[in-house]
Design a protein around this motif. Structure first.
Motif, PDB file in Angstrom:
ATOM      1  N   SER A  72       0.858  -1.329  -0.024  1.00 35.88           N
ATOM      2  CA  SER A  72      -0.050  -0.188   0.019  1.00 35.88           C
ATOM      3  C   SER A  72       0.718   1.296  -0.322  1.00 35.88           C
ATOM      4  CB  SER A  72      -0.820   0.004   1.319  1.00 35.88           C
ATOM      5  OG  SER A  72      -0.209   0.264   2.420  1.00 35.88           O
ATOM      6  N   PRO A  73       0.183   2.399  -0.331  1.00 35.77           N
ATOM      7  CA  PRO A  73       1.131   3.494  -0.341  1.00 35.77           C
ATOM      8  C   PRO A  73       1.783   3.952   0.942  1.00 35.77           C
ATOM      9  CG  PRO A  73      -0.765   4.059  -1.653  1.00 35.77           C
ATOM     10  CD  PRO A  73      -1.113   2.687  -1.029  1.00 35.77           C
ATOM     11  N   LEU A  74       1.026   3.542   2.197  1.00 37.34           N
ATOM     12  CA  LEU A  74       1.815   3.718   3.468  1.00 37.34           C
ATOM     13  C   LEU A  74       2.888   2.817   3.820  1.00 37.34           C
ATOM     14  CD1 LEU A  74      -1.126   5.024   5.405  1.00 37.34           C
ATOM     15  CD2 LEU A  74       0.136   6.436   4.298  1.00 37.34           C
ATOM     16  N   GLU A  75       2.643   1.571   3.418  1.00 41.15           N
ATOM     17  CA  GLU A  75       3.875   0.498   3.539  1.00 41.15           C
ATOM     18  C   GLU A  75       4.752   0.930   2.864  1.00 41.15           C
ATOM     19  OE1 GLU A  75       0.779  -3.069   4.188  1.00 41.15           O
ATOM     20  OE2 GLU A  75       1.673  -2.829   2.245  1.00 41.15           O
ATOM     21  N   ALA A  76       4.581   1.368   1.571  1.00 47.20           N
ATOM     22  CA  ALA A  76       5.646   1.706   0.639  1.00 47.20           C
ATOM     23  C   ALA A  76       6.556   2.856   1.405  1.00 47.20           C
ATOM     24  CB  ALA A  76       5.251   2.039  -0.712  1.00 47.20           C
ATOM     25  N   ILE A  77       6.071   4.015   1.932  1.00 49.81           N
ATOM     26  CA  ILE A  77       6.972   5.074   2.345  1.00 49.81           C
ATOM     27  C   ILE A  77       7.661   4.478   3.473  1.00 49.81           C
ATOM     28  CG2 ILE A  77       5.738   7.003   1.289  1.00 49.81           C
ATOM     29  CD1 ILE A  77       4.266   7.517   3.871  1.00 49.81           C
ATOM     30  N   ARG A  78       6.924   3.623   4.415  1.00 43.93           N
ATOM     31  CA  ARG A  78       7.587   2.878   5.544  1.00 43.93           C
ATOM     32  C   ARG A  78       8.789   2.260   5.066  1.00 43.93           C
ATOM     33  NH1 ARG A  78       3.357   0.344   7.725  1.00 43.93           N
ATOM     34  NH2 ARG A  78       2.288   2.173   8.013  1.00 43.93           N
ATOM     35  N   TRP A  79       8.634   1.570   3.957  1.00 39.32           N
ATOM     36  CA  TRP A  79       9.810   0.648   3.543  1.00 39.32           C
ATOM     37  C   TRP A  79      10.873   1.527   2.828  1.00 39.32           C
ATOM     38  CZ3 TRP A  79      12.184  -0.537  -1.201  1.00 39.32           C
ATOM     39  CH2 TRP A  79      12.996  -1.954  -1.250  1.00 39.32           C
ATOM     40  N   VAL A  80      10.725   2.685   2.178  1.00 34.99           N
ATOM     41  CA  VAL A  80      11.716   3.500   1.931  1.00 34.99           C
ATOM     42  C   VAL A  80      12.614   4.131   3.083  1.00 34.99           C
ATOM     43  CG1 VAL A  80      12.482   5.751   0.991  1.00 34.99           C
ATOM     44  CG2 VAL A  80      10.572   4.486  -0.223  1.00 34.99           C
ATOM     45  N   GLU A  81      11.936   4.487   4.090  1.00 30.18           N
ATOM     46  CA  GLU A  81      12.324   5.058   5.317  1.00 30.18           C
ATOM     47  C   GLU A  81      13.059   4.007   6.105  1.00 30.18           C
ATOM     48  OE1 GLU A  81       9.681   6.595   7.947  1.00 30.18           O
ATOM     49  OE2 GLU A  81      11.289   7.768   9.415  1.00 30.18           O
ATOM     50  N   GLU A  82      12.599   2.634   6.189  1.00 33.06           N
ATOM     51  CA  GLU A  82      13.281   1.610   7.051  1.00 33.06           C
ATOM     52  C   GLU A  82      14.383   0.843   6.329  1.00 33.06           C
ATOM     53  OE1 GLU A  82      10.171  -0.408   8.524  1.00 33.06           O
ATOM     54  OE2 GLU A  82       9.493   1.220   9.979  1.00 33.06           O
ATOM     55  N   VAL A  83      14.034   0.706   5.025  1.00 33.99           N
ATOM     56  CA  VAL A  83      14.808  -0.308   4.255  1.00 33.99           C
ATOM     57  C   VAL A  83      15.766   0.282   3.079  1.00 33.99           C
ATOM     58  CG1 VAL A  83      15.110  -2.373   2.907  1.00 33.99           C
ATOM     59  CG2 VAL A  83      13.285  -2.112   4.591  1.00 33.99           C
ATOM     60  N   PHE A  84      15.103   0.881   2.382  1.00 34.79           N
ATOM     61  CA  PHE A  84      15.605   1.537   1.015  1.00 34.79           C
ATOM     62  C   PHE A  84      16.789   2.682   1.361  1.00 34.79           C
ATOM     63  CE2 PHE A  84      13.921   3.034  -3.338  1.00 34.79           C
ATOM     64  CZ  PHE A  84      15.145   2.821  -4.085  1.00 34.79           C
ATOM     65  N   ILE A  85      16.669   3.640   2.256  1.00 34.16           N
ATOM     66  CA  ILE A  85      17.418   4.501   2.441  1.00 34.16           C
ATOM     67  C   ILE A  85      18.718   4.114   3.268  1.00 34.16           C
ATOM     68  CG2 ILE A  85      16.015   6.512   1.847  1.00 34.16           C
ATOM     69  CD1 ILE A  85      15.909   7.005   4.938  1.00 34.16           C
ATOM     70  N   LYS A  86      18.608   2.812   3.995  1.00 31.67           N
ATOM     71  CA  LYS A  86      19.841   2.144   4.495  1.00 31.67           C
ATOM     72  C   LYS A  86      20.766   2.045   3.446  1.00 31.67           C
ATOM     73  CE  LYS A  86      18.087   2.231   8.974  1.00 31.67           C
ATOM     74  NZ  LYS A  86      16.872   3.248   8.484  1.00 31.67           N
ATOM     75  N   SER A  87      20.282   1.254   2.289  1.00 28.05           N
ATOM     76  CA  SER A  87      21.314   0.933   1.444  1.00 28.05           C
ATOM     77  C   SER A  87      21.721   2.163   0.432  1.00 28.05           C
ATOM     78  CB  SER A  87      20.575  -0.115   0.389  1.00 28.05           C
ATOM     79  OG  SER A  87      20.273  -1.318   1.027  1.00 28.05           O
ATOM     80  N   PHE A  88      20.805   3.070   0.366  1.00 27.15           N
ATOM     81  CA  PHE A  88      21.152   4.151  -0.475  1.00 27.15           C
ATOM     82  C   PHE A  88      21.260   5.464   0.327  1.00 27.15           C
ATOM     83  CE2 PHE A  88      20.066   1.234  -3.730  1.00 27.15           C
ATOM     84  CZ  PHE A  88      20.689   1.726  -4.629  1.00 27.15           C
ATOM     85  N   GLU A  94     -12.299  14.659  -7.791  1.00 25.69           N
ATOM     86  CA  GLU A  94     -12.262  14.037  -8.918  1.00 25.69           C
ATOM     87  C   GLU A  94     -10.849  13.703  -9.376  1.00 25.69           C
ATOM     88  OE1 GLU A  94     -14.808  12.332 -10.136  1.00 25.69           O
ATOM     89  OE2 GLU A  94     -16.078  13.342  -8.759  1.00 25.69           O
ATOM     90  N   ARG A  95      -9.813  14.445  -8.965  1.00 23.48           N
ATOM     91  CA  ARG A  95      -8.486  13.955  -9.404  1.00 23.48           C
ATOM     92  C   ARG A  95      -7.843  12.808  -8.309  1.00 23.48           C
ATOM     93  NH1 ARG A  95      -5.177  18.735 -11.565  1.00 23.48           N
ATOM     94  NH2 ARG A  95      -6.938  18.644 -13.120  1.00 23.48           N
ATOM     95  N   CYS A  96      -8.300  12.876  -7.028  1.00 19.33           N
ATOM     96  CA  CYS A  96      -7.755  12.238  -5.979  1.00 19.33           C
ATOM     97  C   CYS A  96      -7.626  10.867  -6.333  1.00 19.33           C
ATOM     98  CB  CYS A  96      -8.430  12.538  -4.318  1.00 19.33           C
ATOM     99  SG  CYS A  96      -7.654  11.590  -3.150  1.00 19.33           S
ATOM    100  N   LYS A  97      -6.471  10.187  -5.920  1.00 20.80           N
ATOM    101  CA  LYS A  97      -6.505   8.846  -6.248  1.00 20.80           C
ATOM    102  C   LYS A  97      -6.577   7.812  -4.919  1.00 20.80           C
ATOM    103  CE  LYS A  97      -4.098   8.989 -10.373  1.00 20.80           C
ATOM    104  NZ  LYS A  97      -2.603   9.389 -11.106  1.00 20.80           N
ATOM    105  N   GLY A  98      -6.759   8.691  -3.737  1.00 19.77           N
ATOM    106  CA  GLY A  98      -6.992   7.849  -2.443  1.00 19.77           C
ATOM    107  C   GLY A  98      -6.087   6.998  -1.733  1.00 19.77           C
ATOM    108  N   CYS A  99      -4.817   7.618  -2.186  1.00 24.33           N
ATOM    109  CA  CYS A  99      -3.470   7.088  -1.461  1.00 24.33           C
ATOM    110  C   CYS A  99      -3.280   7.106  -0.340  1.00 24.33           C
ATOM    111  CB  CYS A  99      -2.151   7.552  -2.473  1.00 24.33           C
ATOM    112  SG  CYS A  99      -1.697   9.214  -2.059  1.00 24.33           S
ATOM    113  N   GLY A 100      -3.581   8.205   0.527  1.00 22.79           N
ATOM    114  CA  GLY A 100      -3.935   8.375   1.886  1.00 22.79           C
ATOM    115  C   GLY A 100      -2.568   9.033   2.383  1.00 22.79           C
ATOM    116  N   LEU A 101      -1.537   9.527   1.561  1.00 16.71           N
ATOM    117  CA  LEU A 101      -0.439  10.047   1.848  1.00 16.71           C
ATOM    118  C   LEU A 101      -0.643  11.380   2.396  1.00 16.71           C
ATOM    119  CD1 LEU A 101       2.072   9.479  -1.068  1.00 16.71           C
ATOM    120  CD2 LEU A 101       1.812   8.153   1.088  1.00 16.71           C
TER     121      LEU A 101
END
Lengths: 248, 67
Positions: free
Chosen positions: A220-236, B9-16
Protein backbone atom coordinates in the motif's frame (compact mmCIF):
# COMPACT_ATOMS: atom_id res chain seq x y z
CA UNK A 1 -8.82 33.78 3.52
CA UNK A 2 -5.96 33.67 1.00
CA UNK A 3 -4.67 30.79 -1.06
CA UNK A 4 -1.16 30.09 0.28
CA UNK A 5 -0.28 26.87 -1.55
CA UNK A 6 -1.54 25.57 -4.90
CA UNK A 7 -0.36 23.90 -8.11
CA UNK A 8 2.65 25.76 -9.59
CA UNK A 9 2.29 27.52 -12.94
CA UNK A 10 4.78 25.17 -14.61
CA UNK A 11 2.37 22.23 -14.29
CA UNK A 12 -0.62 21.76 -16.55
CA UNK A 13 -4.05 21.28 -15.01
CA UNK A 14 -4.35 17.61 -15.99
CA UNK A 15 -4.53 14.35 -14.08
CA UNK A 16 -1.40 12.19 -14.07
CA UNK A 17 -1.08 8.63 -15.36
CA UNK A 18 0.93 7.53 -12.32
CA UNK A 19 -0.32 4.92 -9.81
CA UNK A 20 -1.78 6.05 -6.44
CA UNK A 21 0.96 7.08 -4.01
CA UNK A 22 3.72 7.19 -6.67
CA UNK A 23 6.57 9.62 -5.98
CA UNK A 24 6.77 10.90 -9.58
CA UNK A 25 3.96 13.41 -9.04
CA UNK A 26 5.69 14.87 -5.98
CA UNK A 27 8.99 15.20 -7.89
CA UNK A 28 7.20 16.79 -10.88
CA UNK A 29 5.74 19.38 -8.51
CA UNK A 30 9.11 20.12 -6.86
CA UNK A 31 10.73 20.66 -10.27
CA UNK A 32 7.86 22.91 -11.39
CA UNK A 33 8.10 24.97 -8.19
CA UNK A 34 11.88 25.42 -8.65
CA UNK A 35 11.42 26.43 -12.32
CA UNK A 36 8.79 28.99 -11.28
CA UNK A 37 10.85 30.39 -8.41
CA UNK A 38 13.96 30.79 -10.58
CA UNK A 39 11.82 32.36 -13.42
CA UNK A 40 13.04 29.78 -15.94
CA UNK A 41 9.74 28.70 -17.51
CA UNK A 42 10.17 30.58 -20.80
CA UNK A 43 13.68 29.24 -21.38
CA UNK A 44 13.44 25.68 -20.09
CA UNK A 45 13.81 22.62 -22.31
CA UNK A 46 13.39 19.33 -20.48
CA UNK A 47 14.21 15.88 -21.84
CA UNK A 48 11.81 13.10 -20.84
CA UNK A 49 12.87 9.45 -20.56
CA UNK A 50 11.36 6.15 -21.57
CA UNK A 51 9.64 4.70 -18.52
CA UNK A 52 6.82 5.83 -16.26
CA UNK A 53 7.64 9.51 -16.88
CA UNK A 54 7.41 9.11 -20.66
CA UNK A 55 4.36 11.40 -20.74
CA UNK A 56 6.12 14.20 -18.84
CA UNK A 57 5.53 16.50 -21.84
CA UNK A 58 1.80 16.28 -21.12
CA UNK A 59 2.26 17.43 -17.51
CA UNK A 60 4.89 20.20 -17.61
CA UNK A 61 3.90 23.62 -18.84
CA UNK A 62 7.21 24.26 -20.61
CA UNK A 63 9.03 22.68 -23.55
CA UNK A 64 9.76 18.99 -23.13
CA UNK A 65 11.24 16.66 -25.72
CA UNK A 66 11.46 12.89 -25.69
CA UNK A 67 14.62 10.82 -26.04
CA UNK A 68 15.13 7.11 -26.83
CA UNK A 69 15.64 4.84 -23.86
CA UNK A 70 18.60 6.00 -21.75
CA UNK A 71 19.66 8.76 -24.17
CA UNK A 72 18.42 11.97 -22.45
CA UNK A 73 21.94 13.10 -21.39
CA UNK A 74 23.12 12.80 -25.01
CA UNK A 75 20.06 14.65 -26.34
CA UNK A 76 20.40 17.28 -23.58
CA UNK A 77 24.08 17.73 -24.54
CA UNK A 78 23.06 18.59 -28.10
CA UNK A 79 20.30 20.97 -26.97
CA UNK A 80 22.54 22.76 -24.46
CA UNK A 81 25.48 23.11 -26.84
CA UNK A 82 23.34 24.57 -29.62
CA UNK A 83 21.24 26.71 -27.22
CA UNK A 84 23.60 27.69 -24.40
CA UNK A 85 21.16 30.36 -23.16
CA UNK A 86 18.43 27.77 -22.50
CA UNK A 87 17.95 25.90 -19.25
CA UNK A 88 18.16 22.15 -19.95
CA UNK A 89 17.41 19.30 -17.59
CA UNK A 90 16.71 15.60 -18.02
CA UNK A 91 14.22 13.57 -16.00
CA UNK A 92 15.13 9.88 -15.85
CA UNK A 93 14.31 6.68 -14.02
CA UNK A 94 16.73 4.05 -12.77
CA UNK A 95 16.33 1.63 -15.68
CA UNK A 96 16.79 4.51 -18.09
CA UNK A 97 19.85 6.12 -16.52
CA UNK A 98 21.66 3.18 -14.88
CA UNK A 99 21.00 0.32 -17.32
CA UNK A 100 20.33 1.22 -20.95
CA UNK A 101 21.74 4.73 -20.71
CA UNK A 102 24.74 4.10 -18.46
CA UNK A 103 27.21 4.95 -21.24
CA UNK A 104 25.50 8.26 -22.13
CA UNK A 105 25.21 9.17 -18.44
CA UNK A 106 28.86 8.54 -17.63
CA UNK A 107 30.19 10.29 -20.72
CA UNK A 108 27.93 13.35 -20.32
CA UNK A 109 29.06 13.57 -16.68
CA UNK A 110 32.71 13.05 -17.60
CA UNK A 111 32.55 15.82 -20.22
CA UNK A 112 31.15 18.07 -17.52
CA UNK A 113 28.18 19.12 -19.67
CA UNK A 114 26.37 22.08 -18.14
CA UNK A 115 23.07 20.22 -17.67
CA UNK A 116 21.03 18.99 -14.71
CA UNK A 117 19.87 15.40 -14.34
CA UNK A 118 16.93 14.47 -12.10
CA UNK A 119 17.27 10.74 -11.46
CA UNK A 120 14.24 9.04 -9.93
CA UNK A 121 15.33 5.82 -8.22
CA UNK A 122 12.49 3.45 -7.32
CA UNK A 123 14.53 0.21 -7.34
CA UNK A 124 12.70 -1.48 -10.21
CA UNK A 125 11.44 -1.09 -13.78
CA UNK A 126 8.12 0.56 -12.94
CA UNK A 127 6.38 0.93 -16.30
CA UNK A 128 6.94 -2.63 -17.50
CA UNK A 129 5.56 -4.17 -14.31
CA UNK A 130 8.30 -4.23 -11.67
CA UNK A 131 11.24 -6.23 -13.01
CA UNK A 132 14.72 -6.11 -11.43
CA UNK A 133 16.65 -2.93 -12.24
CA UNK A 134 20.35 -2.17 -11.64
CA UNK A 135 19.35 -0.37 -8.43
CA UNK A 136 17.21 -3.20 -6.99
CA UNK A 137 18.30 -3.93 -3.41
CA UNK A 138 19.90 -7.22 -2.37
CA UNK A 139 17.13 -9.59 -1.33
CA UNK A 140 14.38 -7.44 -2.87
CA UNK A 141 11.58 -9.39 -4.50
CA UNK A 142 10.66 -8.28 -8.03
CA UNK A 143 8.94 -9.94 -11.00
CA UNK A 144 12.26 -11.34 -12.26
CA UNK A 145 13.76 -12.07 -8.81
CA UNK A 146 10.87 -13.90 -7.10
CA UNK A 147 13.21 -15.23 -4.37
CA UNK A 148 14.98 -11.91 -3.85
CA UNK A 149 17.98 -10.40 -5.63
CA UNK A 150 20.92 -12.74 -5.17
CA UNK A 151 24.30 -10.99 -5.59
CA UNK A 152 25.90 -14.24 -6.84
CA UNK A 153 23.52 -14.39 -9.79
CA UNK A 154 22.35 -10.78 -10.25
CA UNK A 155 25.22 -8.65 -8.94
CA UNK A 156 24.97 -5.68 -6.60
CA UNK A 157 22.87 -2.50 -6.75
CA UNK A 158 24.61 0.37 -8.58
CA UNK A 159 25.10 3.49 -6.51
CA UNK A 160 25.18 5.97 -9.36
CA UNK A 161 25.96 9.10 -7.31
CA UNK A 162 29.04 7.50 -5.73
CA UNK A 163 30.11 6.18 -9.15
CA UNK A 164 29.85 9.61 -10.79
CA UNK A 165 31.56 11.31 -7.83
CA UNK A 166 34.86 9.76 -8.95
CA UNK A 167 34.69 11.68 -12.26
CA UNK A 168 36.34 15.10 -12.40
CA UNK A 169 33.59 16.41 -14.72
CA UNK A 170 30.80 16.33 -12.16
CA UNK A 171 30.07 19.35 -9.96
CA UNK A 172 27.10 18.66 -7.70
CA UNK A 173 25.64 15.27 -6.71
CA UNK A 174 23.08 14.75 -3.99
CA UNK A 175 20.74 11.95 -2.95
CA UNK A 176 17.36 12.92 -1.49
CA UNK A 177 14.00 11.26 -0.87
CA UNK A 178 10.29 12.16 -0.87
CA UNK A 179 8.84 9.81 1.75
CA UNK A 180 7.82 12.50 4.25
CA UNK A 181 7.28 16.31 4.28
CA UNK A 182 10.69 17.04 5.85
CA UNK A 183 12.53 15.11 3.12
CA UNK A 184 10.33 16.65 0.40
CA UNK A 185 11.47 20.13 1.56
CA UNK A 186 15.12 18.95 1.51
CA UNK A 187 14.61 17.46 -1.97
CA UNK A 188 13.31 20.79 -3.25
CA UNK A 189 16.34 22.62 -1.85
CA UNK A 190 18.65 20.13 -3.57
CA UNK A 191 16.86 20.45 -6.94
CA UNK A 192 16.97 24.25 -6.68
CA UNK A 193 20.69 24.17 -5.89
CA UNK A 194 21.36 21.92 -8.88
CA UNK A 195 19.33 24.26 -11.16
CA UNK A 196 21.29 27.24 -9.80
CA UNK A 197 24.51 25.31 -10.52
CA UNK A 198 23.54 25.17 -14.19
CA UNK A 199 22.47 28.84 -14.30
CA UNK A 200 25.89 29.80 -12.89
CA UNK A 201 27.54 27.60 -15.57
CA UNK A 202 29.31 25.42 -13.03
CA UNK A 203 28.81 22.14 -14.91
CA UNK A 204 27.13 18.77 -14.51
CA UNK A 205 24.76 18.27 -11.59
CA UNK A 206 22.65 15.23 -10.70
CA UNK A 207 19.99 14.81 -8.03
CA UNK A 208 19.04 11.22 -7.22
CA UNK A 209 15.53 11.11 -5.71
CA UNK A 210 14.66 7.92 -3.81
CA UNK A 211 11.00 7.41 -4.63
CA UNK A 212 8.26 4.96 -3.70
CA UNK A 213 6.63 2.57 -6.21
CA UNK A 214 3.77 1.04 -4.17
CA UNK A 215 2.04 -0.95 -6.92
CA UNK A 216 5.14 -2.70 -8.27
CA UNK A 217 6.46 -3.35 -4.76
CA UNK A 218 3.05 -4.98 -3.97
CA UNK A 219 2.54 -2.62 -1.02
CA UNK A 220 0.00 0.00 0.00
CA UNK A 221 1.24 3.61 -0.38
CA UNK A 222 1.73 3.87 3.41
CA UNK A 223 3.66 0.57 3.56
CA UNK A 224 5.79 1.79 0.66
CA UNK A 225 6.87 5.04 2.34
CA UNK A 226 7.64 3.06 5.51
CA UNK A 227 9.78 0.62 3.46
CA UNK A 228 11.67 3.58 1.91
CA UNK A 229 12.41 4.94 5.38
CA UNK A 230 13.30 1.63 7.05
CA UNK A 231 15.01 -0.33 4.25
CA UNK A 232 15.64 1.60 1.03
CA UNK A 233 17.57 4.59 2.38
CA UNK A 234 19.71 2.29 4.54
CA UNK A 235 21.20 0.92 1.31
CA UNK A 236 21.19 4.29 -0.45
CA UNK A 237 22.17 6.81 2.27
CA UNK A 238 20.83 10.32 1.74
CA UNK A 239 23.00 13.42 1.62
CA UNK A 240 25.38 15.45 -0.51
CA UNK A 241 27.75 13.07 -2.30
CA UNK A 242 29.84 15.72 -4.04
CA UNK A 243 29.79 19.51 -3.97
CA UNK A 244 32.45 21.32 -6.02
CA UNK A 245 30.31 24.36 -6.84
CA UNK A 246 32.65 26.76 -5.04
CA UNK A 247 35.74 25.36 -6.79
CA UNK A 248 34.51 25.67 -10.39
CA UNK B 1 -9.37 30.43 9.36
CA UNK B 2 -7.15 27.71 7.95
CA UNK B 3 -8.49 25.09 5.57
CA UNK B 4 -7.72 23.04 2.48
CA UNK B 5 -9.62 22.25 -0.71
CA UNK B 6 -9.20 18.82 -2.31
CA UNK B 7 -10.04 18.17 -5.96
CA UNK B 8 -12.18 15.05 -5.40
CA UNK B 9 -12.30 13.95 -9.00
CA UNK B 10 -8.50 13.87 -9.35
CA UNK B 11 -7.72 12.25 -5.98
CA UNK B 12 -6.48 8.64 -6.19
CA UNK B 13 -7.05 7.90 -2.50
CA UNK B 14 -3.43 7.01 -1.71
CA UNK B 15 -3.80 8.41 1.83
CA UNK B 16 -0.34 10.06 1.94
CA UNK B 17 -1.96 13.43 2.87
CA UNK B 18 -3.86 11.94 5.82
CA UNK B 19 -0.72 10.16 6.98
CA UNK B 20 1.33 13.39 6.90
CA UNK B 21 -1.34 15.56 8.58
CA UNK B 22 -0.10 16.35 12.13
CA UNK B 23 -3.68 16.76 13.47
CA UNK B 24 -5.15 13.86 11.46
CA UNK B 25 -7.84 16.08 9.91
CA UNK B 26 -8.07 14.19 6.61
CA UNK B 27 -10.08 11.00 6.03
CA UNK B 28 -10.97 8.89 3.01
CA UNK B 29 -14.54 8.93 1.74
CA UNK B 30 -16.55 5.69 1.63
CA UNK B 31 -17.85 6.61 -1.82
CA UNK B 32 -15.97 6.31 -5.12
CA UNK B 33 -15.12 9.14 -7.51
CA UNK B 34 -15.35 8.89 -11.32
CA UNK B 35 -11.92 7.25 -11.66
CA UNK B 36 -12.82 4.63 -9.05
CA UNK B 37 -11.00 5.71 -5.89
CA UNK B 38 -12.08 6.62 -2.35
CA UNK B 39 -11.26 10.34 -2.33
CA UNK B 40 -9.67 12.23 0.55
CA UNK B 41 -11.64 14.98 2.30
CA UNK B 42 -11.09 17.26 5.29
CA UNK B 43 -13.15 15.81 8.14
CA UNK B 44 -12.02 17.97 11.07
CA UNK B 45 -11.80 21.41 9.44
CA UNK B 46 -11.44 23.22 12.79
CA UNK B 47 -8.17 21.39 13.54
CA UNK B 48 -6.47 22.43 10.27
CA UNK B 49 -3.47 24.72 10.86
CA UNK B 50 -2.57 25.21 7.15
CA UNK B 51 0.87 23.63 7.66
CA UNK B 52 0.85 22.47 4.03
CA UNK B 53 2.08 18.93 4.74
CA UNK B 54 -0.84 17.45 2.77
CA UNK B 55 -0.01 19.73 -0.16
CA UNK B 56 3.65 18.64 0.01
CA UNK B 57 2.91 14.91 0.01
CA UNK B 58 0.05 14.85 -2.54
CA UNK B 59 1.42 13.16 -5.70
CA UNK B 60 -1.49 14.35 -7.86
CA UNK B 61 -1.40 18.01 -6.80
CA UNK B 62 -5.10 18.09 -6.00
CA UNK B 63 -4.78 20.03 -2.69
CA UNK B 64 -4.93 23.81 -2.22
CA UNK B 65 -4.17 25.36 1.17
CA UNK B 66 -5.95 28.50 2.44
CA UNK B 67 -5.21 30.69 5.44
Amino acid sequence: MNKILSKPESLKDVSLSYCPGCGHGIIHRLIAECVDELHLREKTIAVAPVGCAVFAYDYFNFDVTEAPHGRPPAVATGIKRTNPDKFVFTYQGDGDIAAIGMSETIHAANRGENITVIFVNNANYGMTGGQMAPTTLIGQITQTTPFGRDPKRDGYPIKLCELLATLDGTTYLERVSVFNPQNIIKAKKAIKKAFQCQIDEKGFSLIEVISQCPVDWSMSPLEAIRWVEEVFIKSFPLGVIKDKIDEK
Amino acid sequence: MATIKINHERCKGCGLCGNACPNKCISLSKQFNKIGYHWAFIEKEDDCIACGFCYLTCPDFCIEVYK
